[in-house]
Design an enzyme around this catalytic site. Structure first.
Site, PDB file in Angstrom:
ATOM      1  N   LYS A  13       0.832  -1.211   0.000  1.00 18.53           N
ATOM      2  CA  LYS A  13       0.000   0.000   0.000  1.00 18.53           C
ATOM      3  C   LYS A  13       0.865   1.259   0.000  1.00 18.53           C
ATOM      4  O   LYS A  13       0.642   2.186  -0.771  1.00 18.53           O
ATOM      5  CB  LYS A  13      -0.930   0.034   1.232  1.00 18.53           C
ATOM      6  CG  LYS A  13      -1.847  -1.169   1.349  1.00 18.53           C
ATOM      7  CD  LYS A  13      -2.799  -1.051   2.535  1.00 18.53           C
ATOM      8  CE  LYS A  13      -2.150  -1.056   3.894  1.00 18.53           C
ATOM      9  NZ  LYS A  13      -1.508  -2.336   4.276  1.00 18.53           N
ATOM     10  N   ARG A  88      -9.292   0.951   9.050  1.00 16.01           N
ATOM     11  CA  ARG A  88      -8.950  -0.437   9.381  1.00 16.01           C
ATOM     12  C   ARG A  88     -10.058  -1.118  10.174  1.00 16.01           C
ATOM     13  O   ARG A  88      -9.926  -2.288  10.502  1.00 16.01           O
ATOM     14  CB  ARG A  88      -7.684  -0.458  10.224  1.00 16.01           C
ATOM     15  CG  ARG A  88      -6.377  -0.700   9.426  1.00 16.01           C
ATOM     16  CD  ARG A  88      -5.253  -0.588  10.424  1.00 16.01           C
ATOM     17  NE  ARG A  88      -4.050  -1.272  10.155  1.00 16.01           N
ATOM     18  CZ  ARG A  88      -2.962  -0.720   9.598  1.00 16.01           C
ATOM     19  NH1 ARG A  88      -2.999   0.510   9.145  1.00 16.01           N
ATOM     20  NH2 ARG A  88      -1.861  -1.408   9.493  1.00 16.01           N
ATOM     21  N   ARG A 127      12.055  -6.125   4.805  1.00 18.93           N
ATOM     22  CA  ARG A 127      11.809  -4.719   4.453  1.00 18.93           C
ATOM     23  C   ARG A 127      12.713  -3.738   5.192  1.00 18.93           C
ATOM     24  O   ARG A 127      12.975  -3.898   6.378  1.00 18.93           O
ATOM     25  CB  ARG A 127      10.340  -4.411   4.776  1.00 18.93           C
ATOM     26  CG  ARG A 127       9.941  -2.979   4.550  1.00 18.93           C
ATOM     27  CD  ARG A 127       8.461  -2.845   4.390  1.00 18.93           C
ATOM     28  NE  ARG A 127       7.728  -2.938   5.649  1.00 18.93           N
ATOM     29  CZ  ARG A 127       6.414  -2.735   5.745  1.00 18.93           C
ATOM     30  NH1 ARG A 127       5.704  -2.462   4.667  1.00 18.93           N
ATOM     31  NH2 ARG A 127       5.817  -2.826   6.905  1.00 18.93           N
ATOM     32  N   ARG A 160      14.682  -0.234   9.939  1.00 19.33           N
ATOM     33  CA  ARG A 160      13.755  -1.372   9.934  1.00 19.33           C
ATOM     34  C   ARG A 160      12.731  -1.118  11.021  1.00 19.33           C
ATOM     35  O   ARG A 160      13.081  -0.702  12.126  1.00 19.33           O
ATOM     36  CB  ARG A 160      14.497  -2.688  10.187  1.00 19.33           C
ATOM     37  CG  ARG A 160      15.476  -2.967   9.046  1.00 19.33           C
ATOM     38  CD  ARG A 160      15.926  -4.395   8.981  1.00 19.33           C
ATOM     39  NE  ARG A 160      16.998  -4.497   8.003  1.00 19.33           N
ATOM     40  CZ  ARG A 160      16.860  -5.031   6.783  1.00 19.33           C
ATOM     41  NH1 ARG A 160      15.711  -5.545   6.399  1.00 19.33           N
ATOM     42  NH2 ARG A 160      17.877  -5.069   5.943  1.00 19.33           N
ATOM     43  N   ARG A 172      -0.461  -8.643  13.539  1.00 21.16           N
ATOM     44  CA  ARG A 172      -0.995  -7.671  12.570  1.00 21.16           C
ATOM     45  C   ARG A 172      -1.897  -8.362  11.549  1.00 21.16           C
ATOM     46  O   ARG A 172      -2.924  -7.821  11.141  1.00 21.16           O
ATOM     47  CB  ARG A 172       0.167  -6.952  11.864  1.00 21.16           C
ATOM     48  CG  ARG A 172       0.842  -5.933  12.773  1.00 21.16           C
ATOM     49  CD  ARG A 172       2.274  -5.664  12.379  1.00 21.16           C
ATOM     50  NE  ARG A 172       2.404  -4.874  11.178  1.00 21.16           N
ATOM     51  CZ  ARG A 172       3.537  -4.786  10.465  1.00 21.16           C
ATOM     52  NH1 ARG A 172       4.619  -5.448  10.853  1.00 21.16           N
ATOM     53  NH2 ARG A 172       3.581  -4.041   9.408  1.00 21.16           N
TER      54      ARG A 172
HETATM   55  P1  AMP Z   1       1.074   0.551   9.125  1.00 20.02           P
HETATM   56  O1  AMP Z   1       2.247   1.437   8.919  1.00 20.02           O
HETATM   57  O2  AMP Z   1      -0.126   0.980   8.325  1.00 20.02           O
HETATM   58  O3  AMP Z   1       1.402  -0.906   8.940  1.00 20.02           O
HETATM   59  O4  AMP Z   1       0.637   0.724  10.660  1.00 20.02           O
HETATM   60  C1  AMP Z   1       1.524   0.391  11.710  1.00 20.02           C
HETATM   61  C2  AMP Z   1       0.745   0.232  13.018  1.00 20.02           C
HETATM   62  O5  AMP Z   1       0.109   1.477  13.350  1.00 20.02           O
HETATM   63  C3  AMP Z   1      -0.388  -0.778  12.992  1.00 20.02           C
HETATM   64  O6  AMP Z   1       0.051  -2.106  13.220  1.00 20.02           O
HETATM   65  C4  AMP Z   1      -1.282  -0.251  14.111  1.00 20.02           C
HETATM   66  O7  AMP Z   1      -0.704  -0.549  15.390  1.00 20.02           O
HETATM   67  C5  AMP Z   1      -1.179   1.256  13.913  1.00 20.02           C
HETATM   68  N1  AMP Z   1      -2.195   1.761  12.957  1.00 20.02           N
HETATM   69  C6  AMP Z   1      -1.953   2.344  11.749  1.00 20.02           C
HETATM   70  N2  AMP Z   1      -3.106   2.700  11.154  1.00 20.02           N
HETATM   71  C7  AMP Z   1      -4.097   2.332  12.000  1.00 20.02           C
HETATM   72  C8  AMP Z   1      -5.521   2.412  11.944  1.00 20.02           C
HETATM   73  N3  AMP Z   1      -6.151   2.939  10.875  1.00 20.02           N
HETATM   74  N4  AMP Z   1      -6.219   1.931  12.992  1.00 20.02           N
HETATM   75  C9  AMP Z   1      -5.604   1.408  14.075  1.00 20.02           C
HETATM   76  N5  AMP Z   1      -4.273   1.272  14.193  1.00 20.02           N
HETATM   77  C10 AMP Z   1      -3.517   1.738  13.161  1.00 20.02           C
END
Ligand code: AMP
Length: 214
Positions: A13, A88, A127, A160, A172
């Protein structure tokens, strides 16, 4: 044009959002990036969410909806938004719909990036990201250059993520299947959903996204 990129962690994404920003002058709104920025600047909210993020759980709807609301108010007038990692949960999806309506905006498309779970584990554990510019690297498919410098910005500061390990990834992924994947049906029923194969090469995925947005 306002779009959502929907898919599990590691679906690509962020990478595709950055391409759309470069090519279409859209604004990327990544709640993950916003939360990481809050952590590194040491705000109260950043401290509160750190452990939840590292474990791979979702932070509260209230916090992420608040972040998105602030950004939409600040960036109002942009040529279009790419929502990356938001919504989410169903509550976040409802809140986003209401926010857009209140701004006189529409949601034009939800692009579901389909990938298989084995590929996700491989992608995420390999990554690395350039700290200053956010360019994403992968030990197998796009290694950090031998001179140790990011070709995009010249910096030598690769990072990282603390949650890019197998244990957090399992949490996740579970959060994705329990809380986020119902959004596929939600947006299908609204008539907004388009699906692309997220396992293809980066350029092929970008071409598929361009096709569904046309
Ligand atoms: P990401 O960078 O999108 O993978 O997000 C990293 C972490 O941030 C996730 O595993 C959640 O802990 C938190 N997070 C990011 N976006 C959301 C969201 N829309 N709702 C809840 N937690 C989020």
């Amino acid at each position: 044009m306002n779009i959502i990129l929907l898919g599990p962690p590691g679906a690509g994404k962020g990478t595709q959002a950055r391409k759309l920003v470069d090519e279409r002058n859209m604004v990327q709104l990544s709640t993950g990036d916003m939360l990481r920025a809050a952590r590194s600047s040491g705000t109260e909210m950043g401290k509160k969410v750190a452990a939840v993020m590292d474990a791979g759980n979702l932070v509260t709807d209230e916090i992420v909806i608040g972040l998105i609301r602030e950004q939409l108010e600040a960036d109002n007038g942009a040529s279009g938004y790419i929502f990356d990692g938001f919504p989410r949960t169903l509550a976040q999806a409802d809140a986003l719909g209401e926010l857009l309506v209140s701004m006189g905006e529409n949601l034009d498309c939800v692009v579901e990036m389909q990938v298989d779970d084995d590929a996700l584990v491989e992608r995420i554990t390999a990554r690395a990201t350039c700290g200053p510019c956010g360019e994403v690297y992968n030990d197998i498919t796009k290694p950090i250059p031998a001179d140790g410098k990011c070709p995009k910005c010249g910096a030598a500061d690769f990072q990282r993520r603390a949650d890019d390990n197998e244990e957090s990834l399992r949490t996740r992924l579970m959060a994705y299947y329990k809380q986020t994947s119902p959004l596929v049906g939600y947006y299908y029923a609204k008539g907004d959903l388009k699906s692309v194969d997220g396992l293809a090469s980066m350029d092929d995925v970008a071409a598929s996204i361009a096709k569904v947005l046309a």
